[in-house]
Design an enzyme around this catalytic site. Structure first.
Site, PDB file in Angstrom:
ATOM      1  CG  ASP A 144      56.597  83.926  16.441  1.00 21.37           C
ATOM      2  OD1 ASP A 144      57.016  82.918  17.024  1.00 21.37           O
ATOM      3  OD2 ASP A 144      57.267  84.971  16.329  1.00 21.37           O
ATOM      4  CB  ILE A 145      54.554  78.679  15.412  1.00 20.50           C
ATOM      5  CG1 ILE A 145      54.349  77.203  15.797  1.00 20.50           C
ATOM      6  CG2 ILE A 145      55.778  78.879  14.527  1.00 20.50           C
ATOM      7  CD1 ILE A 145      54.004  76.315  14.624  1.00 20.50           C
TER       8      ILE A 145
END
Length: 298
Positions: free
Chosen positions: A107-108
């Site tokens: 994820d980011i």
């Protein structure tokens, strides 16, 4: 002889089998003039079109290649972002046949090891839950964690998408005078890659994760000297270690010159300069020339 359509597409380097199944579901693929459906099988004479473009099927399978990328926080694991945010594909080298496929996602807000390959079958097997490929993460959590909580995380927790657990949890020794710090580091392993699974497991026990780094995927460990935002191509022995893990035959060829693959001081310096230049271009909204951004195609 026929093969599943999604396997044929993946073997052409268009993406993982899962991604190809989504393309078929979305009606993007046709076979001999008819829209394809999941379950279709094709032989070598079938005319396959993707988004209306005829697929030129390779008779010779390209060399299996694998990249190790040190993902920084703030990059998306997607090919394109409508908002123009940086993605993990922005700095990868050009490739003559097929395209790079991400092995799983981060994820980011997660950094660390991300593998890419041009072999759709290898990517699919490395990601598939049935292969139980171990992922290891370094996790920084806020506050003390009780032995009872650690036992619960190893026994299993019911999440929204089913039971999940850490295979192992190991507390890392604090450096210097950090023993009294409210932040503590743990190394955890698990054998699947569901969305935000590591964070959700800790959060299920009301433990706040302040940093998350993937440090290992199967037998491949993140090289400690590899700068964030940089990549290095794996040597043949490392590629074959991954292939053996998921019961694929050895690759016999490589494009990597072992003499030039070591992360010496000069190479690391070049990597850091390149990453810095790319970041400056992104901040200015500029696009780097293809030859400089991706390097020579090979």
């Amino acid at each position: 002889m026929t093969e599943k359509l999604q396997k044929v597409l993946a073997n052409q380097g268009l993406g993982s089998r899962r991604e190809m199944e989504r393309w078929i579901d979305d009606g993007r693929v046709s076979v001999d003039g008819s829209v394809a459906t999941l379950g279709d099988r094709v032989d070598e004479t079938a005319q396959i079109r993707v988004d209306g473009h005829l697929l030129s099927r390779q008779t010779e399978k390209p060399v299996c290649r694998v990249l190790m990328y040190n993902k920084p926080e703030g990059e998306l694991c997607s090919r394109h972002d409508p908002e123009g945010r940086p993605t993990v594909f922005d700095r990868l080298p050009g490739i003559r046949v097929g395209r790079w496929i991400a092995v799983g996602r981060l994820d980011i807000n997660t950094s660390g090891l991300l593998l890419f390959t041009n072999d759709g079958e290898l990517a699919n097997r490395l990601m598939h839950p049935s292969c139980e490929v171990t992922r290891e993460y370094a996790v920084r959590v806020f506050g003390d964690v009780s032995p009872q909580t650690l036992n619960t995380l190893k026994k299993g927790v019911e999440l929204d998408d089913g039971m999940a657990r850490f295979s192992t949890i190991r507390k890392r020794k604090e450096a210097g005078g950090e023993e009294e710090s409210m932040n503590h580091w743990y190394n955890v392993t698990l054998e699947e890659g569901r969305n935000r699974e590591v964070r959700r497991l800790w959060e299920s026990q009301e433990v706040q994760v302040s940093r998350l780094i993937r440090v290992k995927y199967g037998p491949v460990a993140l090289q400690k000297r590899l700068p964030q935002g940089a990549w290095v191509e794996l040597e043949l022995s490392e590629v074959n270690a991954l292939r053996k893990l998921v019961q694929l035959p050895d690759e016999t060829q490589t494009l990597v010159d072992a003499r030039q693959s070591k992360l010496d001081h000069a190479r690391i310096s070049r990597m850091r300069r390149s990453v810095k230049k790319h970041k400056v271009r992104q901040e200015k909204g500029e696009t780097a020339p293809q030859s400089k951004l991706r390097g020579k195609r090979r």
